[in-house]
Design an enzyme around this catalytic site. Structure first.
Site, mmCIF file in Angstrom:
data_model
loop_
_atom_site.group_PDB
_atom_site.id
_atom_site.type_symbol
_atom_site.label_atom_id
_atom_site.label_comp_id
_atom_site.label_asym_id
_atom_site.label_seq_id
_atom_site.Cartn_x
_atom_site.Cartn_y
_atom_site.Cartn_z
ATOM 1 N N HIS A 1 0.848 -1.191 0.000
ATOM 2 C CA HIS A 1 0.000 0.000 0.000
ATOM 3 C C HIS A 1 0.883 1.240 0.000
ATOM 4 O O HIS A 1 2.029 1.218 0.470
ATOM 5 C CB HIS A 1 -0.900 0.021 1.230
ATOM 6 C CG HIS A 1 -1.996 -0.984 1.190
ATOM 7 N ND1 HIS A 1 -3.114 -0.881 1.981
ATOM 8 C CD2 HIS A 1 -2.167 -2.113 0.459
ATOM 9 C CE1 HIS A 1 -3.922 -1.898 1.752
ATOM 10 N NE2 HIS A 1 -3.361 -2.669 0.824
ATOM 11 N N GLU B 1 0.894 3.861 1.838
ATOM 12 C CA GLU B 1 1.373 4.274 3.155
ATOM 13 C C GLU B 1 2.572 3.433 3.609
ATOM 14 O O GLU B 1 3.542 3.973 4.143
ATOM 15 C CB GLU B 1 0.257 4.129 4.211
ATOM 16 C CG GLU B 1 -0.957 4.961 3.939
ATOM 17 C CD GLU B 1 -2.067 4.196 3.231
ATOM 18 O OE1 GLU B 1 -3.243 4.409 3.576
ATOM 19 O OE2 GLU B 1 -1.760 3.392 2.317
ATOM 20 N N CYS C 1 -6.207 1.951 5.835
ATOM 21 C CA CYS C 1 -6.894 0.704 6.181
ATOM 22 C C CYS C 1 -6.357 0.199 7.520
ATOM 23 O O CYS C 1 -5.415 0.780 8.075
ATOM 24 C CB CYS C 1 -6.655 -0.329 5.080
ATOM 25 S SG CYS C 1 -4.964 -0.976 5.052
ATOM 26 N N CYS D 1 -2.478 -0.445 7.433
ATOM 27 C CA CYS D 1 -1.693 0.789 7.387
ATOM 28 C C CYS D 1 -1.820 1.577 8.683
ATOM 29 O O CYS D 1 -0.835 2.142 9.168
ATOM 30 C CB CYS D 1 -2.115 1.630 6.183
ATOM 31 S SG CYS D 1 -1.699 0.828 4.614
#
Length: 153
Positions: free
Chosen positions: A53, A55, A83, A86
């Site tokens: 992801h 992040e 999410c 993260c």
């Protein structure tokens, strides 16, 4: 502090994801002096890695740049609400502040569905500011999924 400029940088990262066929999420990490020390965009499909992801990539880059596993004085600017994975990484890295664009009503863990970043049972709670340039962030995601649906037909 006005985060518009930094959100623009995150949108540049999100465009890279869009162009690569990834869900368009981008992130930048700023140090205490507001210098960019990490960047990332979604690369889940490209890398066949569910953890790739924006992040996570940006946080990893920031830690490498700063030579520290903790990002206490740093700000993560991301186009979509983090999410649970993260948000957990944000808490573990002790990020000082999180600024995000669109809220995520399905997976958001900074206040929408869950509030991992604000959980008092955990050892760290960053400051969180959501809805920064929200319409633009939502629009980018909507454009991506509309294009994806057109391709499937």
């Amino acid at each position: 502090m006005d985060f518009t400029y930094f959100m623009e940088l995150a949108f540049r990262e999100a465009r890279k994801a869009f162009e690569a066929g990834e869900v368009p999420v981008g992130a930048v990490v700023l140090d205490a002096s507001s210098h960019v020390v990490g960047r990332g965009y979604n690369q889940v499909e490209t890398l066949s890695d569910a953890t790739a992801h924006a992040e996570i990539i940006a946080l990893t880059a920031a830690m490498a740049t700063l030579g520290n596993k903790y990002l206490n004085d740093c700000t993560l600017v991301v186009t979509l609400e983090p999410c649970p994975m993260c948000a957990g990484a944000i808490v573990n890295a002790k990020v000082g502040r999180v600024v995000f664009g669109a809220y995520d009503p399905k997976m958001g863990a900074a206040g929408s569905v869950l509030n991992v970043t604000g959980c008092r049972a955990l050892n760290h709670q960053p400051e969180v500011f959501g809805g920064i340039m929200e319409a633009r962030a939502q629009g980018l995601l909507q454009d991506f999924f509309a294009e994806l649906r057109r391709k499937v037909r």
